[in-house]
Design a protein around this motif. Structure first.
Motif, PDB file in Angstrom:
ATOM      1  N   PHE A  20      -3.870  -7.388  -1.466  1.00 53.28           N
ATOM      2  CA  PHE A  20      -3.490  -6.957  -0.125  1.00 53.28           C
ATOM      3  C   PHE A  20      -4.220  -5.666   0.262  1.00 53.28           C
ATOM      4  N   ALA A  21      -4.276  -4.709  -0.655  1.00 48.92           N
ATOM      5  CA  ALA A  21      -4.965  -3.443  -0.370  1.00 48.92           C
ATOM      6  C   ALA A  21      -6.419  -3.694  -0.003  1.00 48.92           C
ATOM      7  N   LEU A  22      -7.074  -4.589  -0.719  1.00 47.62           N
ATOM      8  CA  LEU A  22      -8.469  -4.900  -0.413  1.00 47.62           C
ATOM      9  C   LEU A  22      -8.600  -5.588   0.935  1.00 47.62           C
ATOM     10  N   LYS A  23      -7.625  -6.407   1.288  1.00 43.32           N
ATOM     11  CA  LYS A  23      -7.667  -7.051   2.604  1.00 43.32           C
ATOM     12  C   LYS A  23      -7.534  -5.991   3.705  1.00 43.32           C
ATOM     13  N   VAL A  24      -6.634  -5.045   3.517  1.00 45.48           N
ATOM     14  CA  VAL A  24      -6.495  -3.964   4.498  1.00 45.48           C
ATOM     15  C   VAL A  24      -7.796  -3.167   4.576  1.00 45.48           C
ATOM     16  N   SER A  25      -8.393  -2.905   3.435  1.00 47.77           N
ATOM     17  CA  SER A  25      -9.617  -2.104   3.390  1.00 47.77           C
ATOM     18  C   SER A  25     -10.809  -2.821   4.017  1.00 47.77           C
ATOM     19  N   ARG A  26     -10.906  -4.117   3.809  1.00 45.62           N
ATOM     20  CA  ARG A  26     -12.089  -4.872   4.245  1.00 45.62           C
ATOM     21  C   ARG A  26     -11.921  -5.600   5.567  1.00 45.62           C
ATOM     22  N   ALA A  77       7.186  -0.509   0.754  1.00 48.30           N
ATOM     23  CA  ALA A  77       6.116  -0.559  -0.251  1.00 48.30           C
ATOM     24  C   ALA A  77       4.840  -1.126   0.374  1.00 48.30           C
ATOM     25  N   ILE A  78       4.990  -2.135   1.224  1.00 42.67           N
ATOM     26  CA  ILE A  78       3.831  -2.724   1.889  1.00 42.67           C
ATOM     27  C   ILE A  78       3.159  -1.681   2.788  1.00 42.67           C
ATOM     28  N   TRP A  79       3.958  -0.882   3.483  1.00 41.41           N
ATOM     29  CA  TRP A  79       3.394   0.213   4.287  1.00 41.41           C
ATOM     30  C   TRP A  79       2.586   1.141   3.392  1.00 41.41           C
ATOM     31  N   ASP A  80       3.166   1.520   2.253  1.00 44.84           N
ATOM     32  CA  ASP A  80       2.465   2.425   1.330  1.00 44.84           C
ATOM     33  C   ASP A  80       1.137   1.828   0.872  1.00 44.84           C
ATOM     34  N   ILE A  81       1.143   0.573   0.486  1.00 46.53           N
ATOM     35  CA  ILE A  81      -0.090  -0.076   0.032  1.00 46.53           C
ATOM     36  C   ILE A  81      -1.144  -0.021   1.138  1.00 46.53           C
ATOM     37  N   GLY A  82      -0.747  -0.427   2.333  1.00 48.23           N
ATOM     38  CA  GLY A  82      -1.681  -0.446   3.459  1.00 48.23           C
ATOM     39  C   GLY A  82      -2.150   0.941   3.855  1.00 48.23           C
ATOM     40  N   ALA A  83      -1.241   1.908   3.857  1.00 50.58           N
ATOM     41  CA  ALA A  83      -1.613   3.271   4.256  1.00 50.58           C
ATOM     42  C   ALA A  83      -2.576   3.895   3.246  1.00 50.58           C
ATOM     43  N   ILE A  84      -2.353   3.660   1.970  1.00 53.21           N
ATOM     44  CA  ILE A  84      -3.263   4.193   0.949  1.00 53.21           C
ATOM     45  C   ILE A  84      -4.640   3.549   1.101  1.00 53.21           C
ATOM     46  N   ALA A  85      -4.679   2.242   1.270  1.00 51.27           N
ATOM     47  CA  ALA A  85      -5.963   1.551   1.452  1.00 51.27           C
ATOM     48  C   ALA A  85      -6.687   2.069   2.693  1.00 51.27           C
ATOM     49  N   ALA A  86      -5.956   2.255   3.787  1.00 49.65           N
ATOM     50  CA  ALA A  86      -6.575   2.731   5.023  1.00 49.65           C
ATOM     51  C   ALA A  86      -7.053   4.181   4.899  1.00 49.65           C
ATOM     52  N   PHE A  87      -6.229   5.024   4.305  1.00 51.34           N
ATOM     53  CA  PHE A  87      -6.621   6.423   4.140  1.00 51.34           C
ATOM     54  C   PHE A  87      -7.870   6.531   3.270  1.00 51.34           C
TER      55      PHE A  87
END
Length: 190
Positions: free
Chosen positions: A125-131, A153-163
């Motif tokens: 999921f993090a890679l999907k947010v990143s890419r 937790a999903i917000w955290d994963i996405g926010a870390i990937a985006a940041f």
């Protein structure tokens, strides 16, 4: 010696007091000043905002462990070809996971790393947010819910990937060099 940034790097003693104090505290704790502090201090207001948001995401307690947060950084930074973040956060991941192998595994191919299925779903999921964040949809949330992640937790994963997409791009823009100290950190099991 290769410069740590292609932009001017201020002397720590010339920085505004709050940044100087923050950077010297990091130096006291780690024994060196990570180059990211020096490179981003080129623009003090932006450096403050960057480090405040970094700490809000990475240093809090929550549904993700601190090691899992670092896994996200290493996996997405590898995908974004960010040498600085892979090396620096790889060192932090090795220390937080107490595993000298994990950072290299995650950076090369998280699917084959010694991770749980839950952690692999998190990184996918993090890679999907990143890419390709524009393609994130309900099915992604359902897959994460099936692994026990709640929406926070999903917000955290996405926010870390985006940041760290921002961080990776700034590190590449500035040609930021990792400190030599990072390469050896956490390599020997304790």
């Amino acid at each position: 010696m290769t410069p740590i940034s292609r932009f001017p790097v201020p002397d720590v003693l010339d920085l505004p007091e709050d940044l100087r104090t923050r950077i010297l505290a990091v130096q006291e704790k780690s024994g060196f000043i990570p180059n990211v502090f020096l490179a981003l201090a080129h623009r003090p207001a932006e450096a403050r905002a960057f480090f405040d948001y970094h700490d809000a995401l990475m240093e809090k307690d929550g549904p993700l462990t601190k090691a899992e947060r670092e896994m996200i950084v290493v996996a997405t930074s590898a995908a974004n070809e960010c040498q600085y973040c892979v090396v620096a956060h790889g060192a932090i991941l090795r220390i937080r996971a107490k595993n000298p192998l994990i950072a290299d595994q995650v950076a090369v191919n998280y699917r084959k790393a010694d991770l749980t299925d839950r952690q692999k779903a998190m990184l996918a999921f993090a890679l999907k947010v990143s890419r390709e964040a524009q393609a994130v949809g309900d099915a992604d949330f359902e897959a994460l819910h099936a692994h026990g992640f709640d929406d926070e937790a999903i917000w955290d994963i996405g926010a870390i990937a985006a940041f760290f997409a921002l961080s990776n791009r700034m590190a590449n823009l500035t040609s930021m060099r990792p400190n030599g100290e990072f390469y050896a950190m956490g390599r020997q099991p304790r």
